[in-house]
Design an enzyme around this catalytic site. Structure first.
Site, short mmCIF file in Angstrom:
data_model
loop_
_atom_site.label_atom_id
_atom_site.label_comp_id
_atom_site.label_asym_id
_atom_site.label_seq_id
_atom_site.Cartn_x
_atom_site.Cartn_y
_atom_site.Cartn_z
N SER A 11 -62.59 -45.76 38.22
CA SER A 11 -62.07 -44.53 38.82
C SER A 11 -60.69 -44.73 39.44
O SER A 11 -59.78 -43.92 39.22
CB SER A 11 -63.05 -44.00 39.86
OG SER A 11 -63.34 -44.97 40.84
N TRP A 12 -60.51 -45.80 40.20
CA TRP A 12 -59.23 -45.99 40.90
C TRP A 12 -58.13 -46.40 39.94
O TRP A 12 -57.01 -45.91 40.01
CB TRP A 12 -59.42 -47.00 42.02
CG TRP A 12 -58.31 -47.07 43.02
CD1 TRP A 12 -57.79 -48.21 43.57
CD2 TRP A 12 -57.59 -46.00 43.65
NE1 TRP A 12 -56.80 -47.90 44.48
CE2 TRP A 12 -56.66 -46.55 44.54
CE3 TRP A 12 -57.66 -44.59 43.52
CZ2 TRP A 12 -55.80 -45.77 45.31
CZ3 TRP A 12 -56.79 -43.81 44.28
CH2 TRP A 12 -55.88 -44.40 45.17
N GLY A 137 -55.42 -48.19 51.35
CA GLY A 137 -55.36 -47.13 52.35
C GLY A 137 -56.44 -46.10 52.11
O GLY A 137 -57.29 -46.25 51.22
N SER A 139 -58.00 -43.50 50.47
CA SER A 139 -57.71 -42.88 49.17
C SER A 139 -58.94 -42.87 48.28
O SER A 139 -59.39 -43.91 47.82
CB SER A 139 -56.60 -43.67 48.47
OG SER A 139 -56.86 -45.07 48.52
N ALA A 141 -60.30 -41.83 44.64
CA ALA A 141 -59.74 -41.58 43.32
C ALA A 141 -59.89 -40.12 42.90
O ALA A 141 -58.98 -39.54 42.30
CB ALA A 141 -60.43 -42.49 42.30
N LYS A 192 -63.61 -52.96 55.77
CA LYS A 192 -64.06 -51.60 56.11
C LYS A 192 -65.25 -51.19 55.26
O LYS A 192 -66.04 -50.33 55.67
CB LYS A 192 -62.90 -50.61 55.97
CG LYS A 192 -62.23 -50.57 54.60
CD LYS A 192 -62.88 -49.62 53.62
CE LYS A 192 -62.24 -49.74 52.26
NZ LYS A 192 -62.84 -48.85 51.26
N ARG A 256 -68.52 -44.93 47.73
CA ARG A 256 -69.63 -45.66 47.12
C ARG A 256 -70.42 -46.43 48.18
O ARG A 256 -71.65 -46.49 48.13
CB ARG A 256 -69.11 -46.64 46.07
CG ARG A 256 -68.41 -46.01 44.90
CD ARG A 256 -67.95 -47.09 43.94
NE ARG A 256 -67.06 -46.56 42.93
CZ ARG A 256 -66.50 -47.30 41.98
NH1 ARG A 256 -66.76 -48.60 41.93
NH2 ARG A 256 -65.69 -46.76 41.09
#
Length: 332
Positions: A11-12, A137, A139, A141, A192, A256
């Site tokens: 995806s990204w 950062g 974000s 997708a 994170k 996710r």
């Protein structure tokens, strides 16, 4: 126009390749699944990872990694942490000149505690390696593919690489800030995911905003403690790659890691949650690495350590929360 290759059709990687193509660069993606490659080339879609998104008509893909590597001097690495070394070894075998690498992976290698940029550097011969940076950062997708305003940071020890990333990616809906703290940006992006897993668990248990706010705040403290120990600038964790990424990953249904944690909170086993996800959940692997790092470096990380016990040692989720709340009294 520049030639850019994107390694990875998830995806990204797909969303970023689409941005680069929209920015009029000559972009070639590499993926190991031929059906996905064919779909991108024929229909300009990648339905498995970016549902209902029409990709730029000029975006191309290949399953031949040599073709992708020889296509460009600038290579975007968008594969899971566990695949970094094997993919970089393949790239190193076929590269014929110094390459600039910008990775977007968020993880840490267990046992070695290596960051992604360190793994990339180690796997490339010096004569084929110009340098490496990271793009990280808050974000998702899905939102970037819809051209929703998105802002991230690019970090590298090399000012030229920071400038390259800023130049090729920035447009009216995708803003890039530069940062010279490569360690901090990579650590923030990786750790994170641990806190996002825990946030999903609290939501799955039905807890409210109080619990999540406390979890995110104390989680940021853990990230900062370990990151500083590894040489990061603590101020980095107050920026896009720190608290920015933490907020979006802990609070969004697109995440996710949050989704996986949410299933765990509702009673699913780790194997059941991962099977239902069907995609890589980096936070699981990173929890293992961070737990080992906390012990090795003598850093207090109670949330991380509790999550590790829950994921890998069978600790009950309710018992884990109880243990955290009943820890010894201390200063903030």
């Amino acid at each position: 126009m520049l030639q850019v290759s994107v390694i990875g059709t998830g995806s990204w990687g797909t969303a970023l390749a689409n941005v680069l193509s929209e920015n009029q660069h000559d972009v070639l993606m590499w993926g190991k699944t031929q059906t996905t490659v064919n779909e991108i080339n024929t229909h300009h879609t990648n339905a498995k990872y970016l549902k209902d998104t029409q990709l730029h008509h000029a975006l191309k893909a290949t399953s031949n990694i040599q073709q992708a590597v020889l296509h460009a001097k600038i290579i975007i690495i968008a594969v899971p942490t566990k695949a970094i070394r094997s993919v970089m070894q393949q790239i190193n075998e076929v590269a014929n000149e110094k390459k600039v690498f910008i990775h977007v992976s968020k993880g840490i290698e267990p046992t070695t505690f290596k960051r992604i940029s360190e793994m990339i550097t180690e796997e490339m011969d010096p004569e084929k390696f110009q340098g490496v940076g990271v793009l990280s950062g808050p974000s998702h997708a899905e939102e970037l593919a819809l051209k929703h305003p998105t802002t991230v940071a690019v970090a590298s020890d090399d000012k030229q690489i920071r400038q390259i990333a800023q130049d090729i990616f920035m447009n009216s809906y995708f803003r890039i800030y530069t940062n010279d703290d490569l360690i901090g940006v990579e650590i923030g992006g990786a750790l994170k995911n641990i806190i996002a897993l825990a946030a999903g668990i609290t939501d799955g248990l039905g807890y409210g905003d109080n619990a999540k706010a406390a979890l995110m705040t104390r989680g940021l403290a853990e990230i900062t403690r370990l990151g500083t120990k590894m040489g990061a600038d603590p101020l980095t964790f107050l920026g896009l790659a720190g608290i920015g990424d933490l907020i979006v990953t802990c609070t969004s249904v697109h995440s996710r890691n949050w989704k996986c944690g949410n299933m765990l909170g509702k009673g699913a086993s780790l194997d059941e949650a991962l099977a239902q996800m069907g995609m890589v959940v980096e936070g699981v692997r990173t929890t293992q690495a961070a737990n080992e790092m906390a012990q090795a470096f003598g850093v207090e990380m109670p949330i991380t350590q509790s999550l590790y016990k829950l994921l890998f040692e069978g600790l009950d989720v309710n018992e884990g929360v109880k243990n955290l709340m009943n820890r010894e009294k201390t200063n903030e």
